[in-house]
Motif scaffolding. Sequence first.
Motif, PDB file in Angstrom:
ATOM      1  N   ARG A 104      18.436  56.533  52.531  1.00 36.87           N
ATOM      2  CA  ARG A 104      17.289  56.283  51.775  1.00 36.87           C
ATOM      3  C   ARG A 104      16.160  56.579  52.766  1.00 36.87           C
ATOM      4  O   ARG A 104      14.970  56.850  52.380  1.00 36.87           O
ATOM      5  CB  ARG A 104      17.369  54.995  51.208  1.00 36.87           C
ATOM      6  N   ASP A 105      16.616  56.603  53.983  1.00 39.44           N
ATOM      7  CA  ASP A 105      15.596  56.888  55.134  1.00 39.44           C
ATOM      8  C   ASP A 105      15.103  58.380  55.045  1.00 39.44           C
ATOM      9  O   ASP A 105      14.092  58.714  55.423  1.00 39.44           O
ATOM     10  CB  ASP A 105      15.957  56.261  56.386  1.00 39.44           C
TER      11      ASP A 105
ATOM     12  N   LYS B 119      13.665  62.119  50.936  1.00 36.62           N
ATOM     13  CA  LYS B 119      12.076  61.572  50.677  1.00 36.62           C
ATOM     14  C   LYS B 119      11.621  62.522  49.339  1.00 36.62           C
ATOM     15  O   LYS B 119      11.952  63.693  49.356  1.00 36.62           O
ATOM     16  CB  LYS B 119      11.131  61.493  51.649  1.00 36.62           C
ATOM     17  N   LYS B 120      11.024  61.743  48.547  1.00 33.23           N
ATOM     18  CA  LYS B 120      10.195  62.664  47.509  1.00 33.23           C
ATOM     19  C   LYS B 120       8.854  62.588  47.719  1.00 33.23           C
ATOM     20  O   LYS B 120       8.445  61.575  47.988  1.00 33.23           O
ATOM     21  CB  LYS B 120      10.585  62.311  45.943  1.00 33.23           C
TER      22      LYS B 120
ATOM     23  N   GLU C  67       8.175  64.483  57.944  1.00 34.40           N
ATOM     24  CA  GLU C  67       7.094  64.175  58.574  1.00 34.40           C
ATOM     25  C   GLU C  67       6.496  65.884  58.876  1.00 34.40           C
ATOM     26  O   GLU C  67       5.358  66.005  58.549  1.00 34.40           O
ATOM     27  CB  GLU C  67       7.354  63.976  59.930  1.00 34.40           C
TER      28      GLU C  67
ATOM     29  N   LEU D 201       4.818  66.740  55.482  1.00 40.33           N
ATOM     30  CA  LEU D 201       3.762  66.039  55.409  1.00 40.33           C
ATOM     31  C   LEU D 201       2.553  66.479  56.306  1.00 40.33           C
ATOM     32  O   LEU D 201       1.312  66.577  55.520  1.00 40.33           O
ATOM     33  CB  LEU D 201       3.817  64.353  55.660  1.00 40.33           C
TER      34      LEU D 201
ATOM     35  N   LYS E  10      -1.038  67.827  54.638  1.00 39.55           N
ATOM     36  CA  LYS E  10      -1.928  67.093  54.939  1.00 39.55           C
ATOM     37  C   LYS E  10      -3.311  68.428  55.389  1.00 39.55           C
ATOM     38  O   LYS E  10      -4.375  67.934  55.295  1.00 39.55           O
ATOM     39  CB  LYS E  10      -1.962  66.017  56.167  1.00 39.55           C
TER      40      LYS E  10
ATOM     41  N   LEU F  59      -5.483  68.864  53.064  1.00 44.12           N
ATOM     42  CA  LEU F  59      -6.552  68.234  52.235  1.00 44.12           C
ATOM     43  C   LEU F  59      -6.219  67.641  51.181  1.00 44.12           C
ATOM     44  O   LEU F  59      -7.056  67.766  50.036  1.00 44.12           O
ATOM     45  CB  LEU F  59      -7.907  68.342  52.565  1.00 44.12           C
ATOM     46  N   PRO F  60      -5.133  67.062  50.860  1.00 44.81           N
ATOM     47  CA  PRO F  60      -4.696  66.688  49.254  1.00 44.81           C
ATOM     48  C   PRO F  60      -5.471  65.647  48.854  1.00 44.81           C
ATOM     49  O   PRO F  60      -5.903  64.786  49.610  1.00 44.81           O
ATOM     50  CB  PRO F  60      -3.209  66.240  49.573  1.00 44.81           C
TER      51      PRO F  60
ATOM     52  N   LEU G 264      -1.438  61.676  47.953  1.00 40.14           N
ATOM     53  CA  LEU G 264      -0.155  62.227  48.774  1.00 40.14           C
ATOM     54  C   LEU G 264       0.695  61.062  48.642  1.00 40.14           C
ATOM     55  O   LEU G 264       0.161  59.901  48.984  1.00 40.14           O
ATOM     56  CB  LEU G 264      -0.467  62.500  49.973  1.00 40.14           C
TER      57      LEU G 264
ATOM     58  N   GLU H 176       8.140  58.709  48.614  1.00 31.13           N
ATOM     59  CA  GLU H 176       8.938  57.630  47.878  1.00 31.13           C
ATOM     60  C   GLU H 176      10.462  58.212  48.531  1.00 31.13           C
ATOM     61  O   GLU H 176      10.600  59.498  48.503  1.00 31.13           O
ATOM     62  CB  GLU H 176       9.208  57.964  46.640  1.00 31.13           C
ATOM     63  N   ALA H 177      11.239  57.099  48.665  1.00 25.86           N
ATOM     64  CA  ALA H 177      12.631  57.327  49.035  1.00 25.86           C
ATOM     65  C   ALA H 177      13.420  57.807  47.926  1.00 25.86           C
ATOM     66  O   ALA H 177      12.895  57.650  46.843  1.00 25.86           O
ATOM     67  CB  ALA H 177      13.333  56.106  49.656  1.00 25.86           C
TER      68      ALA H 177
END
Lengths: 301, 133
Positions: A225-226, A229-230, A265, A268, A272, A275-276, A279, A282-283
Amino acid sequence: MKTETPVIEIQSLVRRYGKHDAVDGLSLNVGAGKCYGFFGRNGAGKTTTIKCLLNLLRPDSGNVRVFGLDPRKDEVAIKSRLAYVPDMVAFYPWMSVRETLEYLASFRRNWNEDIEKDLLNRFQLDATKKTSSLSKGQRTQLALIGAICPEPELLVLDEPTSGLDPIVRREFIETVIGAYQSGDPSRRTVFVSTHLISEFEGLIDEFTIIEQGRELLTMGADNARDRFKKIRARLPQESKVTLAGALSVKRNGRELEILANGNSEQLLAELKSHLPEELKVEALSLEEIFVASGILKKANA
Amino acid sequence: MIFQIDFKSGTPVYLQLVEQIRHAAASGGLRTGEPLPSIRPLAEELRVNRNTIAKAYAELESQGVIETVPGKGCFLKAVGSPLTKSARNDLLVQEIDRAVVAAHHLQISDAELLALVQKRLNVFERKNNVAND
């Protein structure tokens, strides 16, 4: 520190059906006290694996050990310490619930009558009813009583709740947690093979996903779960994005839905830079991880 | 106490329980000497592995938030924490770091973060005052 013998140890298990490799090199270990999930599509080899644990099938090659013993050599010693609940439970139809439990108890050195009384009451089972007149849910409950009362060190569940209504399914899981998980935790191990992953989600410590006879993924539940990610993002423009290493990317104009396996990471960071407007991270639930693993497989192919 | 477990939060379940209990302790939802739910019924209710609950309670005990009375259960410890000031600060720093990282992900500026912290402190204080009335 002495490492405890795993309760289940499977090493490179191979078992064929004619030309077809039902299990084709599976390895996994289940430590004492764990609740281990065994997930896979239909025909992936789950039931074949379980049959090898119970000496209903012999491996063509590889090793299977339960409590450190070989099911082929020490079948009785192993079976006296475990209980098995399959998806299709069967009893002698002319026996009553009471007679069935007495019959099952006669094979067991240990039988906890307090648990039996408690569970019969909890499930509201009429002890005088013939098993032939029980519903599927009630038969599963009876099988569960028969499995828990001997207080086995290992509970092997193969699709135990398939075809049952949601209320009975919940009670099943609550009973495994409540009545079975009493006593010394190191002597209470659960091995559950199921499609209803979301129901067992809270219970599972570790899991293996089997696909076409081989293990696709083995991980601790918290770790999974870590990692998985969605990421949902809405960009201000329909910009071009690379998103290298993403497990999958779904795009609808400015909106993106990305599945990540351990590299959220990086993804993401790239998002970023665009400039979303929105954002969200979620696991994935274990069930979603199972579905996503199908993608993993295609990626690794 | 009512718990909310979110399997999609990415936080291990036992940590979610730890946080919710600590939050309840800090906000008066759970009072000193009040018993925590027993492990077995809570595990059944949340449909979560008993080891997970046990792990959460063990963590809270090691943090000095709760204590186990043999035969009686787990109780919230008096607010006079046996933890030294520096140990308590270390725990808080972990939480602060989490918030700093979250703000970074959400592209919230340092100034905005500090303003939000002050705002939440005010809200918390108001809630505590109401609870104590």
